[in-house]
Design an enzyme around this catalytic site. Structure first.
Site, PDB file in Angstrom:
ATOM      1  N   GLU A  93      36.760  38.054  43.636  1.00 30.48           N
ATOM      2  CA  GLU A  93      37.962  37.126  43.596  1.00 30.48           C
ATOM      3  C   GLU A  93      37.828  35.964  42.381  1.00 30.48           C
ATOM      4  O   GLU A  93      36.779  35.158  42.623  1.00 30.48           O
ATOM      5  CB  GLU A  93      38.366  36.311  44.752  1.00 30.48           C
ATOM      6  N   TYR A 152      46.112  34.378  40.115  1.00 26.96           N
ATOM      7  CA  TYR A 152      45.354  34.903  41.336  1.00 26.96           C
ATOM      8  C   TYR A 152      44.832  36.049  40.793  1.00 26.96           C
ATOM      9  O   TYR A 152      45.662  36.928  40.202  1.00 26.96           O
ATOM     10  CB  TYR A 152      45.803  34.904  42.511  1.00 26.96           C
TER      11      TYR A 152
END
Ligand code: GDP
Ligand code: MN
Length: 401
Positions: free
Chosen positions: A201, A113
């Site tokens: 992101e 992530y």
């Protein structure tokens, strides 16, 4: 403002982040041929079919599917075009999928992530990374907070290569993966600042298994999510042009047209207030008295009759609204003018839920008199003495309903 994954992938790719190639389709008829084209160009039969909706969690909801044939691609596309995606992020109504991305599929060794957002506490942009990618970061934050790394970014210097390198090692990247991960982190930071992002992101950032061409594997972005600061869009025409209004809240759009700042919430007490600060404190005091605001609504300093009428319509259009609190401070604008606007608007719109009005400021006595005189015509209306009284009255009326 949010954009779709396929648009975010283009931005990343232009910034030098490796992203598997893909094509967007808008109907099921083109699914099979697009599969063949993507598969041929990438030299793999593995293709990923991805619904382009703003909500995340598509994988678990069945709106990201790996396929290995034109038939399977068509079946996946048919499913996504004909079903609404419903999960926690979409709310109970779900969202429709109008576009599908078909991208070259890749083998995954490990998922990470990576994101950048603004951290209000440190007043810095902050890079958030985790070796536990793929799943939602909120889940990791709850179940395994130590697995999340946070790195503040200097506002003038940006993310420094030494910071990115240290992060890459901490995340467990090895060999040639390290320089690839560093390049991606720095590119993400550059995009974040240059495009005035609120969120950038990549989840997941992945490493592919070792191959002959890439003995250390390749680091790739296979999902991307961007949010942009709406107040900065005027200087990013390219980004503004990516706006897709199909998932916007219809009432929020209508409010925008009339110069009202309106944000729909989940409660049952509609609020009509002039001034953003007053709107915030109105919501606070409703909560303090045990109620739940149905919206944030700032009609602006003027609170003209037209604005108030539109605001009432928008508030009452929300089926969850069981009571309305009008809280107006007459500063430059006089209370009698506002009271008249409220009365006219209420008459025009027709109120079948309790309406509590609190006025304060210039000409407040005249304003209250106007409300009193109109009382018989608007039976659900009550005047309040002060803000506490108003909140109590509307919360009581709604609770008793
Ligand atoms: P999200 O669920 O909306 O965040 O959609 P993602 O694009 O992140 O996809 C969800 C999951 O599907 C990823 O975490 C991967 O595990 C898997 N996935 C997506 N693309 C590929 C791919 O090209 N190859 C493989 N093997 N898995 C993929
Ligand atoms: Mn994802």
């Amino acid at each position: 403002m949010k954009i779709h994954e396929y648009q975010a992938r283009d931005i990343l790719s232009n910034a030098g982040v490796p992203v598997p190639a893909g094509t967007v389709i808008e109907n099921v008829e083109t699914a099979a041929s697009t599969y063949k084209q993507v598969s041929k160009e990438a030299g793999t039969d593995l293709v990923v079919v991805k619904a382009q909706v703003f909500a995340g969690g598509r994988g678990k909801a069945g709106f990201v599917k790996l396929v290995r044939s034109p038939e399977a691609a068509e079946e996946a596309a048919r499913f996504m075009f004909s079903n609404k995606m419903v999960n926690q992020q979409t709310g109970p109504d779900g969202v429709e999928c109008k576009k599908i991305l078909m991208a070259a599929g890749v083998d995954i060794e490990k998922e990470f992530y990576l994101s950048i957002t603004t951290d209000r506490a440190t007043r810095r942009n902050i890079l958030i990374a985790s070796a536990e990618g793929g799943t939602e970061i909120e889940v990791v934050a709850e179940s395994n907070p130590d697995a999340i790394i946070k790195e503040p970014i200097h506002p003038l210097m940006g993310l420094q290569p030494h910071q990115a390198r240290r992060l890459a090692y901490r995340l467990g990247f090895k060999g040639k993966q390290v320089s690839q991960a560093v390049k991606i982190m720095i590119a993400l930071d550059t995009v974040f600042r240059e495009k005035d992002c609120e969120l950038a992101e990549i989840n997941p950032l992945i490493v592919t298994p070792a191959s002959q061409d890439h003995p250390d594997g390749q680091v790739l972005a296979i999902d991307a999510k961007f949010g942009f600061d709406g107040n900065a869009l005027f200087r990013h025409k390219d980004i503004a042009a990516l706006h897709d209004p199909s998932e916007d809240n219809a009432n929020e759009l209508k409010a925008q047209k009339f110069g009202l700042s309106y944000i729909q919430l989940d409660g049952n007490i509609g609020c009509l207030v002039n001034g953003a600060g007053l709107a915030m404190s109105t919501m606070d005091i409703i909560k303090h008295h045990g109620g739940e605001p149905a919206n944030f609504l700032d009609v602006g300093g003027g609170a003209s009759e037209e604005a108030v009428t539109e605001a009432f319509k928008i508030i009452l259009d929300d089926e969850g609204v069981e009571g309305v609190l009008v809280n107006i401070f007459g500063g430059i604008m006089r209370c009698d003018v506002i009271a008249q606007a409220v009365v006219n608007a209420a008459k025009q719109v027709g109120f079948n839920v309790p309406l509590v009005v609190r006025l304060e400021g210039t000409n407040v006595e005249e304003g209250r008199k106007i409300l009193q005189d109109a009382q018989s015509e608007i039976p659900t209306m009550q005047a309040a003495d002060d803000l506490g009284d108003a909140a109590q009255k509307v919360c009581g009326a709604v609770a008793g309903a």
